[in-house]
Write an enzyme that holds these catalytic residues in place. Structure first.
Site, short mmCIF file in Angstrom:
data_model
loop_
_atom_site.label_atom_id
_atom_site.label_comp_id
_atom_site.label_asym_id
_atom_site.label_seq_id
_atom_site.Cartn_x
_atom_site.Cartn_y
_atom_site.Cartn_z
N CYS A 334 6.67 10.26 8.04
CA CYS A 334 8.06 10.74 8.13
C CYS A 334 8.31 11.80 9.19
CB CYS A 334 8.56 11.18 6.76
SG CYS A 334 7.36 11.86 5.65
N ARG A 363 -5.84 10.24 4.80
CA ARG A 363 -5.79 11.24 3.73
C ARG A 363 -7.21 11.46 3.19
NH1 ARG A 363 -0.46 9.10 0.33
NH2 ARG A 363 0.95 9.10 2.13
N GLN A 381 0.97 2.31 6.06
CA GLN A 381 2.17 2.27 5.22
C GLN A 381 3.26 1.47 5.93
OE1 GLN A 381 2.91 6.52 4.46
NE2 GLN A 381 2.69 6.06 2.29
N ASP A 383 6.32 1.85 6.28
CA ASP A 383 7.34 2.88 6.12
C ASP A 383 8.66 2.48 6.76
OD1 ASP A 383 6.97 5.27 4.73
OD2 ASP A 383 5.46 5.93 6.14
N HIS A 385 12.59 4.67 7.43
CA HIS A 385 13.45 5.83 7.18
C HIS A 385 14.86 5.45 7.57
CE1 HIS A 385 9.39 7.56 7.52
NE2 HIS A 385 9.82 8.33 6.54
N HIS A 510 13.45 7.68 2.44
CA HIS A 510 12.08 7.23 2.76
C HIS A 510 11.85 6.01 1.88
CE1 HIS A 510 10.80 11.47 4.04
NE2 HIS A 510 11.84 11.71 3.26
#
Length: 637
Positions: A334, A363, A381, A383, A385, A510
């Site tokens: 993000c 991570r 991911q 992802d 937005h 998100h």
């Protein structure tokens, strides 16, 4: 008298001091028999709990997750009591919580626990159940609680209590000769725990800290009926057969090496599955007005202070230095999307702006938590937005809900949704949080979808809708999420020019659908037991010549199939036909194409489908191509 409000909105009056169990009995004897715990306002409590003021109440039985947790938490105490009975002062108790699929207890015990030990412990647990021991709760001030545990020589319990505030009142639960420090809730007695199975034992560091002592963790499961345990153990056996780590190795899809624990390698056949999923992702996002971006893996550390991840996530991040400056390997995508938005000034006419990214993140996970593709240290991911005007929130949330519904239904997954609200460790004003939470709630209600409220489990920057899909074994996996965020646009000073010519703050969503593409591949592998639908199968057709005379004919068929994008292989080994067919079945290939002399004479092929083991008989190559291409395009499961 006090007023008690039930989930259906009905209100009943009871005398002050009425217990949860008494309230359940007032509704029906069956509820009194089955209730395991309850929620009073926002707190999960024992059924022995009494009420002294007006309250909302929800009852939980074994069918409910909170009911299961009370049941399994009680069983963890039965486990600890059995271990204490068998090993006495040789063992010290650590912690024993319920988990999503059962319970565990951590013990400091010098002798390594074996399978034979687990059998003995399990037998002792069953004796404790038969004794029908009453479970009684009592509380002590912090100093007295510390003295109590010191006298019992329970060092780990002392440490836990010492970490609590000085004015804390500490709760304990006693059953027979056994007492344990615990917040509860627990059952009234040991009798309901009819079926128990201890599943495994492993090492676990105290408090998850590798610098602290290694304890022995015993995992188990329990049920109120023996038949439920039998069904669960059968499911576990089936799950072993479907373990994506085994199938991934057998089908040569991916590997994880000692040189990179938690960092998966995708092999050629695994890359086919991955690329097909990513191609599908891109195609569906284009249809819905998303633009794709790619942001760097490493960004300046200051960015993570601005985003708020530093305060909430730094222990899970990796760091490096470049030109004497501190940088972080991104654990989230993000902040990169914030910079992409911030590069120019936007008008209200440009919004909503939907930006998607297949973004790789890293991570730091403890080694003991790593599990194939399901828990790794680097993953991608899917992802996106969405930057929008406040009045566009509901429409955009509904659009994402519909998108997730489309994808999960395509794979044949059922799912349920949880609305996760503000956690203790969060940022932002009450007003923003209330507005965001209500927007998600209204979107779900407009869709007419059921959802469960998961209090306090939102992201640190906003509430969220979590989508838990259910696989063919009934296991649930949290994959999709929609998180509504008023905070990050503020922290990054994102703006747009409104109708009035002034700067305004956008609202942001998100969201992910697969969640992690690695984990989603692991879930699909276990869901389909490696028998992927045709469009995802690494090898879509196995071509088997009956004799060497038929090999050239089969090679010509292979060329035709590949020209139409159908992935195929020829098995030209000098093996018996039955062996080749069995091998193709074990490899989970969707179609076998068999060609012999008669097929060559008639310019046809003999086709056998993996699905249902059907022999589709003879057909022309073009007929098969038309059938396969249609099945691939429709993405049939």
């Amino acid at each position: 008298m006090i007023k008690v409000t039930f989930p259906d909105g009905n209100i009943k009056e009871f005398e002050n001091g009425v217990s949860v169990l008494d309230i359940a009995e007032s509704i029906s004897p069956a509820l009194k028999r089955d209730v395991l715990c309850a929620k009073i306002n926002d707190e999960i409590v024992d059924i022995r709990t009494t009420l002294d003021k007006d309250a909302n109440i929800v009852f939980y039985k074994f069918d409910d997750l909170d009911g299961k947790k009370a049941f399994w938490h009680t069983t963890s105490h039965i486990l600890a009591q059995a271990v204490k009975r068998l090993y006495g002062d040789k063992v010290k108790l650590a912690i024993g919580p319920s988990i999503d699929n059962g319970f565990y207890y951590d013990f400091d015990i010098e002798i390594p626990l074996t399978e034979n030990d687990l059998e003995k412990i399990e037998a002792e647990m069953k004796k404790i159940v038969k004794e029908n021991l009453s479970i009684e709760k009592f509380v002590l001030p912090r100093k007295e609680a510390i003295d109590f545990e010191k006298e019992a020589n329970e060092d780990y319990k002392v440490e836990l209590i010492e970490d609590l505030p000085k004015d804390s009142i500490i709760s304990f639960y006693k059953q027979g000769e056994f007492t344990d420090l615990c917040a509860g809730p627990h059952l009234l007695n040991t009798k309901p725990v009819k079926a128990i199975k201890l599943l495994s034992t492993t090492g676990a560091y105290w408090r998850g800290d590798s610098n602290k002592k290694m304890l022995q963790r015993v995992y188990g499961i329990s049920f109120p009926k023996a038949k439920m345990l039998e069904e669960h153990l059968a499911m576990l056996e089936e799950a072993k057969k479907r373990d994506h780590r085994k199938i991934g190795k057998d089908m040569d899809l991916f590997m994880i090496c000692e040189e990179g624990p938690g960092f998966p390698f995708f092999l050629p056949k695994g890359m086919v599955i991955r690329n097909e999923l990513e191609n599908f992702w891109r195609e569906e996002h284009r249809k819905r007005g998303y633009q794709e971006i790619k942001t760097p893996l490493i960004l300046n550390e200051q960015l993570w202070h601005t985003s708020g991840h530093w305060d909430h996530y730094k222990d899970n991040m990796y760091f490096t230095k470049i030109d004497e400056n501190d940088y972080a390997i991104k654990p989230m995508n993000c902040p990169g999307s914030m910079l992409v938005y911030k590069r120019k000034m936007w008008s209200y006419r440009d919004l909503p702006l939907r930006i998607g990214e297949m973004g790789q993140v890293h991570r730091h996970e403890l080694s003991g938590a790593l599990h194939g593709l399901m828990r790794v240290r680097t993953f991608t991911q899917d992802d996106a937005h969405i930057f929008m005007l406040p009045e566009q929130i509901k429409e955009e949330v509904i659009g994402v809900i519909d998108f997730i519904d489309y994808v999960y239904n395509m794979f044949g997954f059922k799912y349920h949704v949880e609305l996760s609200t503000r956690p203790d460790d969060s940022m932002g004003s009450d007003e923003d949080w209330n507005m965001a939470t209500e927007a998600l709630r209204e979107a779900m209600e407009q869709k007419g979808m059921d959802y469960v409220v998961n209090e306090g489990d939102g992201a640190f920057y906003g509430p969220k809708l979590d989508f838990h899909l259910e696989d063919c074994l009934g296991r649930t996996w949290q994959c999709g999420t929609i998180q509504l965020d008023f905070q990050m646009p503020q922290r990054f000073d994102l703006t747009y020019i409104g109708h009035d010519g002034e700067k305004h703050r956008p609202v942001m969503i998100h969201r992910v659908i697969f969640g992690s593409i690695e984990r989603f591949i692991g879930i699909l592998t276990e869901h389909f037991a490696g028998a992927f639908p045709l469009w995802l199968a690494p090898v879509q057709a196995k071509l088997i010549p009956i004799t060497d005379r038929n090999l050239e004919y089969v090679k010509g068929i292979k060329d035709k199939l590949e020209q139409k994008g159908i992935r195929c292989e020829i098995d030209d080994r000098s093996e018996k036909m039955g062996y080749k067919i069995r091998e193709a079945q074990l490899e989970k290939v969707p179609y076998m194409i068999i060609a012999g002399d008669r097929d060559m004479e008639n310019d046809v092929i003999s086709v056998r489908a993996r699905k249902d083991g059907k022999d589709l008989g003879a057909m022309s190559v073009d007929e098969f191509i038309d059938k396969a291409v249609k099945e691939i395009e429709e993405k049939s499961v």
